[in-house]
Design a protein around this motif. Structure first.
Motif, PDB file in Angstrom:
ATOM      1  N   HIS A  26       0.839  -1.190   0.000  1.00 39.34           N
ATOM      2  CA  HIS A  26       0.000   0.000   0.000  1.00 39.34           C
ATOM      3  C   HIS A  26       0.876   1.243   0.000  1.00 39.34           C
ATOM      4  CE1 HIS A  26      -3.556  -2.399   0.764  1.00 39.34           C
ATOM      5  NE2 HIS A  26      -2.850  -3.066   1.670  1.00 39.34           N
ATOM      6  N   LEU A  27       0.477   2.219  -0.782  1.00 39.77           N
ATOM      7  CA  LEU A  27       1.177   3.489  -0.799  1.00 39.77           C
ATOM      8  C   LEU A  27       0.589   4.384   0.277  1.00 39.77           C
ATOM      9  CD1 LEU A  27       1.307   4.137  -4.640  1.00 39.77           C
ATOM     10  CD2 LEU A  27       3.074   3.162  -3.179  1.00 39.77           C
ATOM     11  N   ARG A  28       1.436   5.116   0.950  1.00 36.35           N
ATOM     12  CA  ARG A  28       0.967   6.025   1.988  1.00 36.35           C
ATOM     13  C   ARG A  28       0.431   7.295   1.358  1.00 36.35           C
ATOM     14  NH1 ARG A  28       5.403   5.736   6.837  1.00 36.35           N
ATOM     15  NH2 ARG A  28       5.250   3.500   7.167  1.00 36.35           N
ATOM     16  N   GLY A  29      -0.501   7.902   2.019  1.00 37.31           N
ATOM     17  CA  GLY A  29      -1.085   9.134   1.522  1.00 37.31           C
ATOM     18  C   GLY A  29      -0.847  10.283   2.470  1.00 37.31           C
ATOM     19  N   HIS A  30      -1.668  11.284   2.370  1.00 35.69           N
ATOM     20  CA  HIS A  30      -1.635  12.490   3.203  1.00 35.69           C
ATOM     21  C   HIS A  30      -0.284  13.176   3.119  1.00 35.69           C
ATOM     22  CE1 HIS A  30      -5.596  11.454   4.618  1.00 35.69           C
ATOM     23  NE2 HIS A  30      -5.158  10.253   4.958  1.00 35.69           N
ATOM     24  N   TRP A  31       0.360  13.454   4.240  1.00 35.96           N
ATOM     25  CA  TRP A  31       1.605  14.219   4.222  1.00 35.96           C
ATOM     26  C   TRP A  31       2.769  13.407   3.674  1.00 35.96           C
ATOM     27  CZ3 TRP A  31       6.003  13.004   6.918  1.00 35.96           C
ATOM     28  CH2 TRP A  31       5.875  12.053   7.939  1.00 35.96           C
ATOM     29  N   TRP A  32       2.631  12.078   3.580  1.00 38.43           N
ATOM     30  CA  TRP A  32       3.680  11.237   3.005  1.00 38.43           C
ATOM     31  C   TRP A  32       3.845  11.488   1.515  1.00 38.43           C
ATOM     32  CZ3 TRP A  32       7.365   8.518   5.303  1.00 38.43           C
ATOM     33  CH2 TRP A  32       7.192   8.175   6.649  1.00 38.43           C
ATOM     34  N   LEU A  33       2.828  12.083   0.883  1.00 37.92           N
ATOM     35  CA  LEU A  33       2.937  12.360  -0.549  1.00 37.92           C
ATOM     36  C   LEU A  33       4.041  13.368  -0.849  1.00 37.92           C
ATOM     37  CD1 LEU A  33      -0.790  12.511  -1.665  1.00 37.92           C
ATOM     38  CD2 LEU A  33       0.884  10.729  -2.130  1.00 37.92           C
ATOM     39  N   VAL A  34       4.312  14.265   0.078  1.00 40.92           N
ATOM     40  CA  VAL A  34       5.342  15.290  -0.146  1.00 40.92           C
ATOM     41  C   VAL A  34       6.718  14.650  -0.366  1.00 40.92           C
ATOM     42  CG1 VAL A  34       6.536  17.282   0.845  1.00 40.92           C
ATOM     43  CG2 VAL A  34       4.052  17.058   1.067  1.00 40.92           C
ATOM     44  N   PRO A  35       7.234  13.809   0.539  1.00 45.21           N
ATOM     45  CA  PRO A  35       8.547  13.206   0.270  1.00 45.21           C
ATOM     46  C   PRO A  35       8.526  12.220  -0.895  1.00 45.21           C
ATOM     47  CG  PRO A  35       7.676  12.414   2.363  1.00 45.21           C
ATOM     48  CD  PRO A  35       6.759  13.486   1.887  1.00 45.21           C
ATOM     49  N   GLU A  36       7.384  11.550  -1.127  1.00 48.35           N
ATOM     50  CA  GLU A  36       7.303  10.626  -2.253  1.00 48.35           C
ATOM     51  C   GLU A  36       7.427  11.374  -3.579  1.00 48.35           C
ATOM     52  OE1 GLU A  36       3.597   8.631  -1.646  1.00 48.35           O
ATOM     53  OE2 GLU A  36       4.379   7.394  -0.036  1.00 48.35           O
ATOM     54  N   VAL A  37       6.694  12.458  -3.712  1.00 42.96           N
ATOM     55  CA  VAL A  37       6.746  13.252  -4.947  1.00 42.96           C
ATOM     56  C   VAL A  37       8.119  13.912  -5.087  1.00 42.96           C
ATOM     57  CG1 VAL A  37       5.779  15.279  -6.099  1.00 42.96           C
ATOM     58  CG2 VAL A  37       4.263  13.594  -5.064  1.00 42.96           C
ATOM     59  N   LEU A  38       8.678  14.361  -3.981  1.00 38.92           N
ATOM     60  CA  LEU A  38      10.008  14.960  -4.015  1.00 38.92           C
ATOM     61  C   LEU A  38      11.053  13.936  -4.475  1.00 38.92           C
ATOM     62  CD1 LEU A  38      11.748  17.465  -3.399  1.00 38.92           C
ATOM     63  CD2 LEU A  38      11.998  16.563  -1.087  1.00 38.92           C
ATOM     64  N   GLY A  39      10.965  12.731  -3.980  1.00 37.07           N
ATOM     65  CA  GLY A  39      11.894  11.677  -4.389  1.00 37.07           C
ATOM     66  C   GLY A  39      11.773  11.337  -5.859  1.00 37.07           C
ATOM     67  N   VAL A  40      10.555  11.224  -6.349  1.00 37.18           N
ATOM     68  CA  VAL A  40      10.338  10.943  -7.771  1.00 37.18           C
ATOM     69  C   VAL A  40      10.886  12.086  -8.619  1.00 37.18           C
ATOM     70  CG1 VAL A  40       8.561  10.684  -9.553  1.00 37.18           C
ATOM     71  CG2 VAL A  40       8.375   9.417  -7.412  1.00 37.18           C
ATOM     72  N   GLY A  41      10.644  13.307  -8.177  1.00 32.72           N
ATOM     73  CA  GLY A  41      11.154  14.463  -8.909  1.00 32.72           C
ATOM     74  C   GLY A  41      12.673  14.500  -8.951  1.00 32.72           C
ATOM     75  N   LEU A  42      13.317  14.158  -7.834  1.00 29.66           N
ATOM     76  CA  LEU A  42      14.781  14.157  -7.788  1.00 29.66           C
ATOM     77  C   LEU A  42      15.370  13.070  -8.689  1.00 29.66           C
ATOM     78  CD1 LEU A  42      15.456  14.828  -4.002  1.00 29.66           C
ATOM     79  CD2 LEU A  42      15.910  16.346  -5.935  1.00 29.66           C
ATOM     80  N   VAL A  43      14.744  11.919  -8.735  1.00 33.14           N
ATOM     81  CA  VAL A  43      15.210  10.868  -9.639  1.00 33.14           C
ATOM     82  C   VAL A  43      15.093  11.338 -11.084  1.00 33.14           C
ATOM     83  CG1 VAL A  43      14.702   8.560 -10.537  1.00 33.14           C
ATOM     84  CG2 VAL A  43      14.744   8.950  -8.083  1.00 33.14           C
ATOM     85  N   GLY A  44      13.962  11.945 -11.424  1.00 33.67           N
ATOM     86  CA  GLY A  44      13.767  12.459 -12.776  1.00 33.67           C
ATOM     87  C   GLY A  44      14.767  13.537 -13.145  1.00 33.67           C
ATOM     88  N   VAL A  45      15.003  14.473 -12.232  1.00 34.10           N
ATOM     89  CA  VAL A  45      15.973  15.544 -12.481  1.00 34.10           C
ATOM     90  C   VAL A  45      17.375  14.961 -12.658  1.00 34.10           C
ATOM     91  CG1 VAL A  45      17.136  17.514 -11.401  1.00 34.10           C
ATOM     92  CG2 VAL A  45      14.655  17.366 -11.375  1.00 34.10           C
ATOM     93  N   GLY A  46      17.737  14.011 -11.828  1.00 37.10           N
ATOM     94  CA  GLY A  46      19.058  13.391 -11.944  1.00 37.10           C
ATOM     95  C   GLY A  46      19.248  12.651 -13.250  1.00 37.10           C
ATOM     96  N   VAL A  47      18.231  11.924 -13.667  1.00 34.70           N
ATOM     97  CA  VAL A  47      18.315  11.180 -14.927  1.00 34.70           C
ATOM     98  C   VAL A  47      18.472  12.131 -16.099  1.00 34.70           C
ATOM     99  CG1 VAL A  47      16.961   9.777 -16.529  1.00 34.70           C
ATOM    100  CG2 VAL A  47      17.146   9.107 -14.139  1.00 34.70           C
TER     101      VAL A  47
END
Length: 58
Positions: A26-47
């Motif tokens: 299960h994926l966490r929601g609520h305030w956990w979305l902030v670090p999840e989206v940040l992590g995905v964004g950082l991976v994308g920027v790095g790639v």
């Protein structure tokens, strides 16, 4: 190497999908979305930064 960038993004996406679909994780929601989206964004920027650096060398 454009193929390596695609593999890096694809591997993370496929592993997330398989974890949710096959392992019933299960994926966490609520305030956990902030670090999840940040992590995905950082991976994308790095790639894309590595891809641009590789194409600038050629």
């Amino acid at each position: 190497m454009a193929s390596q960038s695609a593999l890096t993004l694809g591997e993370a996406t496929i592993s997330l999908a398989l974890g949710v679909l096959l392992s019933e994780e299960h994926l966490r929601g609520h305030w956990w979305l902030v670090p999840e989206v940040l992590g995905v964004g950082l991976v994308g920027v790095g790639v894309f930064a590595l891809l641009r650096a590789e194409s600038a060398r050629e």
